[in-house]
Design a protein around this motif. Structure first.
Motif, PDB file in Angstrom:
ATOM      1  N   TYR A 211      -5.948   1.564  15.972  1.00  0.00           N
ATOM      2  CA  TYR A 211      -7.246   1.193  16.348  1.00  0.00           C
ATOM      3  C   TYR A 211      -8.079   0.391  15.425  1.00  0.00           C
ATOM      4  N   LEU A 212      -7.873   0.414  14.410  1.00  0.00           N
ATOM      5  CA  LEU A 212      -8.805  -0.480  13.212  1.00  0.00           C
ATOM      6  C   LEU A 212      -8.213  -1.887  13.415  1.00  0.00           C
ATOM      7  N   MET A 213      -6.903  -2.178  13.584  1.00  0.00           N
ATOM      8  CA  MET A 213      -6.125  -3.300  13.747  1.00  0.00           C
ATOM      9  C   MET A 213      -6.780  -3.997  15.153  1.00  0.00           C
ATOM     10  N   SER A 214      -6.780  -3.060  16.176  1.00  0.00           N
ATOM     11  CA  SER A 214      -7.396  -3.338  17.601  1.00  0.00           C
ATOM     12  C   SER A 214      -8.612  -4.215  17.240  1.00  0.00           C
ATOM     13  N   PHE A 215      -9.257  -3.314  16.401  1.00  0.00           N
ATOM     14  CA  PHE A 215     -10.986  -3.689  16.210  1.00  0.00           C
ATOM     15  C   PHE A 215     -10.836  -5.306  15.463  1.00  0.00           C
ATOM     16  N   PHE A 216      -9.974  -5.366  14.745  1.00  0.00           N
ATOM     17  CA  PHE A 216      -9.975  -6.504  14.021  1.00  0.00           C
ATOM     18  C   PHE A 216      -9.563  -7.631  14.943  1.00  0.00           C
ATOM     19  N   GLY A 217      -8.328  -7.393  15.838  1.00  0.00           N
ATOM     20  CA  GLY A 217      -8.044  -8.478  16.607  1.00  0.00           C
ATOM     21  C   GLY A 217      -9.200  -8.865  17.576  1.00  0.00           C
ATOM     22  N   LEU A 218      -9.934  -7.781  18.188  1.00  0.00           N
ATOM     23  CA  LEU A 218     -10.858  -8.035  19.166  1.00  0.00           C
ATOM     24  C   LEU A 218     -12.137  -9.088  18.511  1.00  0.00           C
ATOM     25  N   LEU A 219     -12.535  -8.742  17.314  1.00  0.00           N
ATOM     26  CA  LEU A 219     -13.311  -9.358  16.644  1.00  0.00           C
ATOM     27  C   LEU A 219     -12.956 -11.016  16.529  1.00  0.00           C
ATOM     28  N   GLN A 220     -11.565 -10.956  16.298  1.00  0.00           N
ATOM     29  CA  GLN A 220     -11.233 -12.434  15.834  1.00  0.00           C
ATOM     30  C   GLN A 220     -11.026 -13.139  17.396  1.00  0.00           C
TER      31      GLN A 220
END
Length: 317
Positions: free
Chosen positions: A171-180
């Protein structure tokens, strides 16, 4: 020994299931059965019972019950294959044949000269010797290095330092990718219409320094979530601006080679990152990534401040 029959099974089984469980559990094999009560005491740990059979939930035989969730493992692979196929179709139908207009001052290759191969070290070295190209490329590699090391080690840091489970780390990596995606698609486009490449490059390096200072003091995943927007902004801005500068510094015929050099930075970090990042993390812990980021980007900012990049009239695209 009293013989019992499990529901749905026709052969008698020895009374070896532990009472009090919703499904009788075998002490020596650790498998659940569908029998609920037994008269005989369970065998001693490690004792071998000849002819012992485990009971499975009624209506679900053992092999089918164990393999019920294995079909879901194929879903991510199927989705990845469909997404790759969709990307291939879009690349053939939507991407134009030429994405860079011809320039009057472009460096055209000499007529009758030797054609460069796919991996020509001389051609790559000649590009790196062009004016301002070595400095921009070194800035790109140096500023990406600390963040690349941290992201390579993030899977270990998330479980060891942040104490996250695998799903939470995802979930944290998905949040990182969405912000990117949002930053690279919307924010940088708006900023590039108001500021020059030099200003954006300095701003990204400066934010890298601030994020590195905060990273050296973070102690929980909540602190990291607060740092992610600044980290994503710096990373996306640096990559977009340096790629634009490097592409503008070469001729149209050398655009593909320069794009390949820019794309080779991330594989280089993924190759060296596990070894270097693992040694740093084992010796100094998570704060070392923040310290390295502050030190390297401070040097980069000093270099940019003492010798600015050449000003161009066009903006980042």
């Amino acid at each position: 020994m009293t013989q019992h029959r499990c529901p749905g099974l026709g052969e008698p089984l020895p009374g070896t299931c532990t009472p009090g469980l919703p499904f009788g559990a075998s002490p020596d094999l650790g498998q659940r059965g569908s029998c609920c009560s037994w008269e005989d005491p369970p065998p001693a740990p490690g004792a071998h019972q000849p002819g012992f059979h485990s009971c499975y939930p009624q209506g679900l035989p053992g092999p089918a019950w164990r393999g019920k969730g294995q079909g879901w493992i194929q879903c991510p692979a199927i989705l990845a294959a469909l997404a790759t196929l969709l990307g291939a179709v879009l690349s053939f139908t939507c991407i134009p044949a030429s994405t860079k207009g011809a320039k009057t001052d472009a460096q055209a290759p000499l007529p009758g000269g030797p054609r460069a191969s796919v991996f020509d070290l001389k051609a790559i070295a000649s590009l790196l010797r062009l004016p301002d190209v070595p400095r921009i490329f070194l800035v790109k590699v140096a500023s990406n290095c600390p963040t690349g090391l941290f992201m390579v080690m993030f899977s270990i840091i998330s479980m060891d330092f942040f104490q996250l489970e695998a799903a939470q780390a995802g979930y944290l990596m998905s949040f990182f990718g969405l912000l990117q995606m949002v930053t690279q698609g919307l924010v940088i486009g708006q900023l590039s219409s108001h500021f020059s490449e030099e200003v954006l490059l300095r701003a990204s390096v400066l934010v890298f320094i601030v994020v590195g200072l905060a990273m050296a003091w973070m102690s929980s995943v909540f602190h990291f979530c607060l740092l992610v927007p600044g980290l994503v902004f710096s990373l996306c801005t640096l990559n977009v601006v340096t790629d634009s500068m490097l592409i503008k510094a070469v001729s149209t015929s050398d655009t593909g080679t320069m794009l390949g050099l820019c794309a080779s930075v991330q594989p280089l970090l993924r190759t060296l990152g596990p070894t270097v990042g693992g040694l740093l993390y084992r010796s100094f812990g998570v704060p070392v990534f923040g310290h390295v980021q502050v030190a390297i980007n401070t040097l980069v900012l000093l270099v940019l401040w003492r010798k600015p990049m050449p000003q161009r009239k066009d903006k980042v695209r």
